[in-house]
Design a protein around this motif. Sequence first.
Motif, mmCIF file in Angstrom:
data_model
loop_
_atom_site.group_PDB
_atom_site.id
_atom_site.type_symbol
_atom_site.label_atom_id
_atom_site.label_comp_id
_atom_site.label_asym_id
_atom_site.label_seq_id
_atom_site.Cartn_x
_atom_site.Cartn_y
_atom_site.Cartn_z
ATOM 1 N N ILE A 94 0.839 -1.197 0.000
ATOM 2 C CA ILE A 94 0.000 0.000 0.000
ATOM 3 C C ILE A 94 0.876 1.248 0.000
ATOM 4 O O ILE A 94 0.585 2.228 -0.697
ATOM 5 N N ALA A 95 1.973 1.221 0.768
ATOM 6 C CA ALA A 95 2.889 2.363 0.836
ATOM 7 C C ALA A 95 3.500 2.656 -0.533
ATOM 8 O O ALA A 95 3.700 3.821 -0.899
ATOM 9 N N ALA A 96 3.780 1.607 -1.282
ATOM 10 C CA ALA A 96 4.338 1.807 -2.624
ATOM 11 C C ALA A 96 3.367 2.577 -3.506
ATOM 12 O O ALA A 96 3.774 3.406 -4.327
ATOM 13 N N LYS A 97 2.074 2.323 -3.334
ATOM 14 C CA LYS A 97 1.054 3.049 -4.090
ATOM 15 C C LYS A 97 1.075 4.536 -3.742
ATOM 16 O O LYS A 97 0.786 5.388 -4.579
ATOM 17 N N ALA A 98 1.427 4.848 -2.494
ATOM 18 C CA ALA A 98 1.487 6.239 -2.029
ATOM 19 C C ALA A 98 2.865 6.852 -2.266
ATOM 20 O O ALA A 98 3.103 7.999 -1.882
ATOM 21 N N LEU A 99 3.763 6.087 -2.875
ATOM 22 C CA LEU A 99 5.122 6.560 -3.162
ATOM 23 C C LEU A 99 5.859 6.981 -1.888
ATOM 24 O O LEU A 99 6.549 8.002 -1.850
#
Length: 135
Positions: free
Chosen positions: A32-37
Amino acid sequence: MTPDELADLAHLRRARDMIDRDYALPLDVPTIAAKALMSPAHFSRKFKEAYGETPYSYLMTRRIERAAALLRSGMSVTDACMSVGATSLGSFSSRFTEIMGETPSSYGARKHTAIEAMPPCFAKGTTRPARVSRT
């Protein structure tokens, strides 16, 4: 609010939308954090600051919300658990009880005629899970 803070909010909203849409998939905080960069730790702090709960807690609340709807429609507890992406029936039941204030089986067994009579937009707000505090 600075442009960086606005950008962070946009990224957090994108991640929250992903949780709302893909709740049944095997999601974890790094994904999920990767989606938020963002890095997982930074993302978790910013998410809690913006939405008042951790990303994992938000994900589980969404899963419980969807499971409650499935239980109201007559689905079994095991099938509802698996349909929303939970992998452990015991953990799911514990979290459901924590959030909804009753076990999944008792929730599914009782009548929900008032909710069924409501327009969907009201029913969604009325049935939204809220953590039950333990005293």
